[in-house]
Design an enzyme around this catalytic site. Structure first.
Site, PDB file in Angstrom:
ATOM      1  N   LYS A  17       0.853  -1.207   0.000  1.00  0.00           N
ATOM      2  CA  LYS A  17       0.000   0.000   0.000  1.00  0.00           C
ATOM      3  C   LYS A  17       0.877   1.241   0.000  1.00  0.00           C
ATOM      4  O   LYS A  17       2.047   1.200   0.406  1.00  0.00           O
ATOM      5  CB  LYS A  17      -0.928   0.018   1.212  1.00  0.00           C
ATOM      6  CG  LYS A  17      -0.263   0.013   2.599  1.00  0.00           C
ATOM      7  CD  LYS A  17       0.104   1.359   3.165  1.00  0.00           C
ATOM      8  CE  LYS A  17       0.725   1.273   4.553  1.00  0.00           C
ATOM      9  NZ  LYS A  17       1.514   2.437   4.944  1.00  0.00           N
ATOM     10  N   GLY A 113       3.570  -1.474   4.065  1.00  0.00           N
ATOM     11  CA  GLY A 113       2.607  -2.384   4.692  1.00  0.00           C
ATOM     12  C   GLY A 113       2.867  -3.860   4.419  1.00  0.00           C
ATOM     13  O   GLY A 113       1.955  -4.675   4.584  1.00  0.00           O
ATOM     14  N   ASP A 149      -2.291  -1.586  10.378  1.00  0.00           N
ATOM     15  CA  ASP A 149      -2.592  -1.642   8.939  1.00  0.00           C
ATOM     16  C   ASP A 149      -3.194  -2.976   8.488  1.00  0.00           C
ATOM     17  O   ASP A 149      -3.570  -3.114   7.324  1.00  0.00           O
ATOM     18  CB  ASP A 149      -1.308  -1.380   8.121  1.00  0.00           C
ATOM     19  CG  ASP A 149      -0.913   0.087   8.157  1.00  0.00           C
ATOM     20  OD1 ASP A 149      -1.791   0.950   8.377  1.00  0.00           O
ATOM     21  OD2 ASP A 149       0.283   0.374   7.968  1.00  0.00           O
TER      22      ASP A 149
END
Ligand code: C5P
Length: 303
Positions: A17, A113, A149
């Site tokens: 991400k 992430g 996350d």
């Protein structure tokens, strides 16, 4: 995230991400920082293969950039995919068993992430393999116990995040936005980057500028990135610059390349530029590959 079955078990391709915008509103009483952020998945995938066995959990890791194989070992306690399996086992009453083979392409300590994405993949795979039938919402609540996350990757798609970043609503961000990524040779620790903001517990927590929402609205209306550029900002970049000279260096380099906007992702140390076309992203990446970055990729946002 894509899940398929193979003779070795469930194969999960799980994305990285970027944070198109990140604003820190203050520091909560639990010590976490309250944020608003716009998270978008990008086409850079780790692959996790989960084979259900009755043996105690086994784990192997292959890192694409280093082409190293640690072999099948007892599970490393700090790996988020392992922690995810152990957490799901504790909650569901299933044995923490099976074999995880992780093929990593997403750089670590990068703000991309990667570890969280692997944890989400492990949750999704074990949920299917163990026949638990938990909904994505339920898995997402378990995911939040593993890391901030992780729910983003369980839910999938672009999202507007609040709280410490784990409370998500879908964001209508177009897929296919051309992106170039660079990772410096030195990573950054998320706690250290947040800590160097210097916020005391309970400090701040005002409403913020609403920048993330404004950016989301601009992108939904299809406004060109050039117009939205002042909204593409990451509050953590200053702190990261204090900890690593590579962040300012990435910014200087991107200033001299044909990118529409650029900034650090998450708590760094990876840095991204948004390009006009896919061709331009590949061109920029080929120029960056001539410099001493640990990792360079031309990619694009995805669903
Ligand atoms: O939730 P996660 O384990 O990914 O967070 C790692 C660390 O980053 C936390 O222990 C905390 O120090 C810091 N952090 C924070 N505020 C956030 C997210 C993370 O202070 N919103």
């Amino acid at each position: 995230m894509f899940v398929e079955r193979s003779e070795n078990g469930l194969v999960v391709h799980t994305p990285a991400k970027i944070n198109l915008a990140l604003e820190v509103l203050g520091r909560q009483t639990d010590g976490y920082h309250a944020v608003e952020t716009l998270l978008v998945p990008v086409r850079l995938f780790d692959t996790l293969v989960y084979s259900a066995t009755t043996d105690p959990l086994q784990f192997s890791l292959r890192v694409a950039s280093q082409v190293e194989n640690t072999g099948l070992d007892g599970p490393p306690r700090d790996n988020l995919a392992v922690r995810a399996i152990q957490r799901l086992a504790a909650i569901s009453g299933h044995e923490p068993s099976g074999r995880i083979c992780l093929y990593k392409r997403i750089p670590a300590q990068a703000g991309l992430g990667g570890g969280s994405s692997d944890a989400a993949a492990a949750l999704v795979a074990a949920n299917v393999a163990w026949g638990l039938g938990y909904s994505r919402e339920r898995l997402s609540r378990i995911a939040a116990q593993i890391g901030t996350d992780v729910p983003f990757f369980v839910v999938g798609g672009a999202a507007f995040g609040t709280g410490r970043g784990e409370r998500l609503v879908r964001a209508p961000i177009p897929a296919g936005m051309p992106i170039v990524l660079v990772q410096p040779p030195v990573g950054l620790s998320t706690p250290k980057v947040f800590e160097s903001l210097g916020l005391a517990v309970g400090e701040g927590l005002g409403g913020g500028t609403g920048r993330c929402r404004k950016l989301m609205n601009c992108l939904r209306r299809g406004l060109p990135i050039q117009r939205a550029r002042p909204l593409i900002r990451n509050c953590l970049q200053r702190s990261a610059e204090k900890l690593s000279c590579w962040i300012a260096r990435a910014s200087d380099v991107m200033d001299r390349l044909p990118v529409l906007a650029h900034q650090m992702t998450g708590s760094g140390s990876a840095y991204f530029g948004i390009c006009r076309t896919w061709r331009e992203a590949r061109l920029v990446a080929s120029r960056l590959r001539m410099q001493p970055w640990q990792f360079v990729a031309a990619t694009q946002t995805c669903r």
